[in-house]
Scaffold this motif. Structure first.
Motif, PDB file in Angstrom:
ATOM      1  N   LEU A 292       0.821  -1.204   0.000  1.00 15.40           N
ATOM      2  CA  LEU A 292       0.000   0.000   0.000  1.00 15.40           C
ATOM      3  C   LEU A 292       0.855   1.254   0.000  1.00 15.40           C
ATOM      4  O   LEU A 292       0.362   2.338  -0.229  1.00 15.40           O
ATOM      5  CB  LEU A 292      -0.916   0.016   1.232  1.00 15.40           C
ATOM      6  N   THR A 293       2.137   1.106   0.309  1.00 17.36           N
ATOM      7  CA  THR A 293       3.026   2.257   0.386  1.00 17.36           C
ATOM      8  C   THR A 293       4.452   1.811   0.099  1.00 17.36           C
ATOM      9  O   THR A 293       4.759   0.620   0.134  1.00 17.36           O
ATOM     10  CB  THR A 293       2.963   2.905   1.783  1.00 17.36           C
TER      11      THR A 293
ATOM     12  N   THR B  37       5.797   1.361  17.482  1.00 16.14           N
ATOM     13  CA  THR B  37       5.549   1.798  16.115  1.00 16.14           C
ATOM     14  C   THR B  37       4.453   2.858  16.098  1.00 16.14           C
ATOM     15  O   THR B  37       3.397   2.678  16.716  1.00 16.14           O
ATOM     16  CB  THR B  37       5.131   0.618  15.224  1.00 16.14           C
ATOM     17  N   GLN B  38       4.717   3.940  15.409  1.00 17.57           N
ATOM     18  CA  GLN B  38       3.732   5.013  15.298  1.00 17.57           C
ATOM     19  C   GLN B  38       2.898   4.822  14.029  1.00 17.57           C
ATOM     20  O   GLN B  38       3.408   4.364  13.008  1.00 17.57           O
ATOM     21  CB  GLN B  38       4.422   6.386  15.255  1.00 17.57           C
ATOM     22  N   PRO B  39       1.623   5.165  14.102  1.00 17.41           N
ATOM     23  CA  PRO B  39       0.776   4.975  12.918  1.00 17.41           C
ATOM     24  C   PRO B  39       1.144   5.956  11.808  1.00 17.41           C
ATOM     25  O   PRO B  39       1.506   7.105  12.067  1.00 17.41           O
ATOM     26  CB  PRO B  39      -0.637   5.248  13.444  1.00 17.41           C
ATOM     27  N   GLY B  40       1.064   5.488  10.585  1.00 18.61           N
ATOM     28  CA  GLY B  40       1.295   6.365   9.445  1.00 18.61           C
ATOM     29  C   GLY B  40       0.026   7.112   9.089  1.00 18.61           C
ATOM     30  O   GLY B  40      -1.084   6.638   9.326  1.00 18.61           O
ATOM     31  N   SER B  41       0.207   8.279   8.516  1.00 13.44           N
ATOM     32  CA  SER B  41      -0.958   9.086   8.136  1.00 13.44           C
ATOM     33  C   SER B  41      -0.944   9.424   6.650  1.00 13.44           C
ATOM     34  O   SER B  41      -1.493  10.442   6.238  1.00 13.44           O
ATOM     35  CB  SER B  41      -1.001  10.365   8.970  1.00 13.44           C
TER      36      SER B  41
ATOM     37  N   GLN C 138     -13.985   1.336   3.116  1.00 16.76           N
ATOM     38  CA  GLN C 138     -13.765   1.630   4.537  1.00 16.76           C
ATOM     39  C   GLN C 138     -12.438   2.362   4.740  1.00 16.76           C
ATOM     40  O   GLN C 138     -12.336   3.259   5.583  1.00 16.76           O
ATOM     41  CB  GLN C 138     -13.789   0.336   5.347  1.00 16.76           C
ATOM     42  N   LEU C 139     -11.416   1.980   3.973  1.00 15.76           N
ATOM     43  CA  LEU C 139     -10.118   2.653   4.070  1.00 15.76           C
ATOM     44  C   LEU C 139     -10.262   4.123   3.697  1.00 15.76           C
ATOM     45  O   LEU C 139      -9.761   5.009   4.406  1.00 15.76           O
ATOM     46  CB  LEU C 139      -9.104   1.959   3.159  1.00 15.76           C
ATOM     47  N   GLU C 140     -10.948   4.399   2.606  1.00 16.62           N
ATOM     48  CA  GLU C 140     -11.132   5.787   2.176  1.00 16.62           C
ATOM     49  C   GLU C 140     -11.986   6.552   3.183  1.00 16.62           C
ATOM     50  O   GLU C 140     -11.703   7.715   3.502  1.00 16.62           O
ATOM     51  CB  GLU C 140     -11.783   5.814   0.798  1.00 16.62           C
ATOM     52  N   SER C 141     -13.034   5.899   3.697  1.00 11.69           N
ATOM     53  CA  SER C 141     -13.897   6.546   4.686  1.00 11.69           C
ATOM     54  C   SER C 141     -13.115   6.888   5.956  1.00 11.69           C
ATOM     55  O   SER C 141     -13.259   7.993   6.506  1.00 11.69           O
ATOM     56  CB  SER C 141     -15.073   5.629   5.022  1.00 11.69           C
ATOM     57  N   ASN C 142     -12.276   5.963   6.409  1.00 12.35           N
ATOM     58  CA  ASN C 142     -11.494   6.225   7.624  1.00 12.35           C
ATOM     59  C   ASN C 142     -10.476   7.337   7.412  1.00 12.35           C
ATOM     60  O   ASN C 142     -10.157   8.087   8.343  1.00 12.35           O
ATOM     61  CB  ASN C 142     -10.804   4.945   8.096  1.00 12.35           C
ATOM     62  N   TRP C 143      -9.942   7.433   6.202  1.00 12.85           N
ATOM     63  CA  TRP C 143      -9.023   8.539   5.917  1.00 12.85           C
ATOM     64  C   TRP C 143      -9.759   9.882   6.018  1.00 12.85           C
ATOM     65  O   TRP C 143      -9.238  10.837   6.604  1.00 12.85           O
ATOM     66  CB  TRP C 143      -8.412   8.380   4.535  1.00 12.85           C
TER      67      TRP C 143
ATOM     68  N   GLU D 129     -10.060  11.749  16.949  1.00 16.85           N
ATOM     69  CA  GLU D 129      -8.933  11.723  16.013  1.00 16.85           C
ATOM     70  C   GLU D 129      -8.070  10.477  16.239  1.00 16.85           C
ATOM     71  O   GLU D 129      -7.654   9.814  15.280  1.00 16.85           O
ATOM     72  CB  GLU D 129      -8.084  12.979  16.179  1.00 16.85           C
ATOM     73  N   ILE D 130      -7.814  10.139  17.503  1.00 14.33           N
ATOM     74  CA  ILE D 130      -7.020   8.940  17.817  1.00 14.33           C
ATOM     75  C   ILE D 130      -7.736   7.685  17.329  1.00 14.33           C
ATOM     76  O   ILE D 130      -7.129   6.801  16.712  1.00 14.33           O
ATOM     77  CB  ILE D 130      -6.756   8.868  19.331  1.00 14.33           C
ATOM     78  N   THR D 131      -9.045   7.619  17.604  1.00 13.70           N
ATOM     79  CA  THR D 131      -9.818   6.449  17.166  1.00 13.70           C
ATOM     80  C   THR D 131      -9.816   6.332  15.652  1.00 13.70           C
ATOM     81  O   THR D 131      -9.633   5.233  15.100  1.00 13.70           O
ATOM     82  CB  THR D 131     -11.263   6.552  17.683  1.00 13.70           C
ATOM     83  N   ALA D 132     -10.014   7.454  14.964  1.00 14.65           N
ATOM     84  CA  ALA D 132     -10.029   7.425  13.496  1.00 14.65           C
ATOM     85  C   ALA D 132      -8.669   7.011  12.938  1.00 14.65           C
ATOM     86  O   ALA D 132      -8.587   6.244  11.970  1.00 14.65           O
ATOM     87  CB  ALA D 132     -10.434   8.792  12.955  1.00 14.65           C
ATOM     88  N   LEU D 133      -7.580   7.507  13.567  1.00  9.58           N
ATOM     89  CA  LEU D 133      -6.237   7.149  13.094  1.00  9.58           C
ATOM     90  C   LEU D 133      -5.964   5.670  13.302  1.00  9.58           C
ATOM     91  O   LEU D 133      -5.397   4.992  12.422  1.00  9.58           O
ATOM     92  CB  LEU D 133      -5.195   8.000  13.824  1.00  9.58           C
ATOM     93  N   ALA D 134      -6.348   5.130  14.480  1.00 12.15           N
ATOM     94  CA  ALA D 134      -6.149   3.697  14.731  1.00 12.15           C
ATOM     95  C   ALA D 134      -7.007   2.852  13.770  1.00 12.15           C
ATOM     96  O   ALA D 134      -6.538   1.846  13.234  1.00 12.15           O
ATOM     97  CB  ALA D 134      -6.497   3.365  16.180  1.00 12.15           C
TER      98      ALA D 134
END
Length: 541
Positions: A45-46, A317-321, A447-452, A500-505
């Motif tokens: 994905l990246t 590990t920190q989440p990517g944005s 769902q991926l696009e919605s969460n972004w 914001e934390i919940t959405a990022l996770a």
């Protein structure tokens, strides 16, 4: 005589072509057709820089201590220790043993027989024997053939003593050597028919590997989900503590304003009540954190990380944005080629095709060719009988055909129709599963696009809530606002941060779900089947 010897040589060559000790390439062919079952696909994905490969054996875990774990280390620990994987990895070994069991049908068989017979019979003629003693021994080697026949080598030995006055040799010894070949020509003939059971077991073994790979991918996906939920729980506890600190700071401001006669006593009471309410949020968040720790510990099952242990897990590990634009067509194509449920169906279809051919062969009549080559030896002593046999002076040849034609053959016809129907059923099921896979991939991509979008919206909301809180605090210090408005602004700011934390996770989890729906994992290191240790592990090469 030359014609007979030529026929004999031809039969021997035919027998050797189907001998059981010849290598079986069926399993290698099947394994080469489905290499996906021995490696978990990585879905890119990246193009982020890869994290260092985890080495779980070097992680020092002491009960009651704080342990920082990267997501790669968590995956490695799960591959090594997860209980569900420990149970599942036995299945490929069991399946391989079933292949050996089926292949043992072509093992040579050694037979040894001994008989001792005495007779005492009244006779009416002097030419007949009244009493006789016979000792008989026969050693045989039977070799099943993969072509549908068998080779038998017999060495009978016999001693015969009689009271017949006209017997030329008394006692007499006979020593023979017999080589016989029996070969099916119609029903039961050919490698594909006789190796049917082996091929089915090999296909079943590949299905087991596909299920094992799917279980490993499921466990690794569960590790990723639990890891990001633990990350969110840690951050949520930090926010709740920050919210309490903000309420405590507001209490100090209110107390200072009251002391300066710039606010009423009610402002202090309001701030004290708000600070007390914030304590409940900390308690609830702390309990949620413990639940998330246990969830990850159960999946990892590592020594020192038992559920009841006091070890605290700190996500490193920190989440990517980064925003990932999903190529849906490419994802669908990869999913249709990598999903283990589809691979398992393809293996079942291959087995169904073999069953169809096997059932079709069962419709044929049974035609058996039998040939026997026998060398006879006879003498007054055992050595004389063996010497005469070795001279090859007295030779027998026997050849014959046996035909069996079932009248009706309804049982074979029914088996053939069942095989046809099962194949059609599997084809229909494959289309059903394909549609399910497509739906799961497209839903995961949405769902991926919605969460972004949620991440971006909540990030903007938290920034605005912070600015609003700062403005309310300034208004309160100027005596132009009540504590209630400041405390409400603090709550809105904390809620925005939590969202914001919940959405990022959940954005990280949505990446995991999309890769899992495609049939792989969002990771940089390859996970392959380790034949030496019979488990999935990271490929260090």
């Amino acid at each position: 005589m030359k014609l007979i010897n030529g026929i004999l040589c031809g039969f021997i060559i035919l027998g050797l072509a189907g001998c059981s000790w010849l290598p079986d390439r069926t399993g290698e062919e099947i394994a080469s057709r489905y290499p996906q079952v021995r490696e978990i696909k990585t879905v890119a994905l990246t193009e982020a820089a890869p994290e260092p490969l985890a080495e779980p054996n070097r992680i020092r875990i002491e009960p009651g201590k704080k342990v920082s774990l990267s997501i790669e280390q968590s995956r490695a620990l799960a591959l090594q220790n997860n209980l569900q994987l420990r149970v599942q990895v036995f299945n490929p070994r069991i399946a391989r043993e079933s292949i050996n069991e089926a292949d043992s049908a072509f093992e040579p068989l050694f037979l040894s027989q001994f008989n001792y017979i005495t007779t005492d019979t009244p006779v009416s003629l002097t030419l007949d024997a009244s009493q006789s003693t016979v000792s008989y021994t026969n050693n045989s080697l039977v070799i099943p053939l993969r072509t549908g026949g068998r080779i038998s080598m017999n060495m009978p030995w016999q001693r015969n003593k009689t009271d017949n006055l006209f017997a030329t040799l008394n006692p007499s010894y006979s020593s023979d050597f017999s080589l016989s070949l029996s070969q099916e020509l119609l029903r039961g003939a050919g490698l594909s028919v006789n190796e049917y059971a082996i091929r089915v077991r090999q296909l079943e073994s590949e299905q087991v590997m596909a299920r094992t790979q799917a279980e490993a991918a499921r466990v690794l996906a569960a590790v990723d989900r639990a890891y990001w939920r633990l990350y969110a729980a840690h951050r949520a506890l930090e926010v709740r503590r920050m919210e309490y600190d903000l309420a405590a700071a507001q209490l100090e401001r209110a107390q200072r304003m009251v002391n300066l006669n710039e606010a009423r006593e009610i402002e202090v009471v309001r701030a004290e009540a708000a600070a007390a309410q914030r304590l409940e949020g900390i308690i609830v968040a702390d309990n949620e954190l413990r639940d998330r720790e246990r969830e990850l510990k159960v999946v990892l099952n590592a020594e020192g990380l038992e559920m009841e242990s006091a070890t605290v897990l700190l996500p490193e590990t920190q989440p990517g944005s980064a925003h990932y634009v999903v190529d849906r067509e490419r994802m669908l194509e990869e999913a249709l080629g990598c999903r283990m449920d589809l691979i398992e169906l393809e293996l079942q279809l291959t087995a169904s095709e073999s069953s169809l051919k096997y059932s079709r062969n069962g419709l044929l009549p049974l035609l058996t060719l039998d040939y026997t080559y026998n060398i006879n030896g006879l003498g007054p002593t055992s050595d004389d009988a063996v010497d005469l046999m070795l001279e090859n002076r007295f030779v027998d040849h026997r050849i014959g055909l046996v035909l069996q034609v079932p009248l009706g053959n309804e049982a074979a016809r029914s088996r053939y129709r069942q095989a046809q129907l099962k194949k059609r059923q599997l084809l229909a099921n494959r289309e059903l599963v394909k549609n399910q896979v497509k739906r799961e991939v497209l839903a995961a991509a949405d769902q991926l696009e919605s969460n972004w979008q949620r991440v971006m919206a909540n990030r903007t909301n938290s920034e605005l809530a912070k600015r609003n809180l700062e403005a309310e605090q300034r208004q309160f210090e100027l005596g132009m606002q009540y504590s209630t408005e400041v405390l409400n602004a603090q709550t809105r700011y904390a809620d925005a941060l939590l969202s914001e934390i919940t959405a990022l996770a959940e954005y990280q989890i949505a990446q995991v779900d999309l890769c899992y729906a495609v049939g792989g994992l969002n990771q940089t290191a390859r996970v392959v089947w380790d034949n030496k240790n019979d488990r999935f592990a990271y490929d260090n090469e």
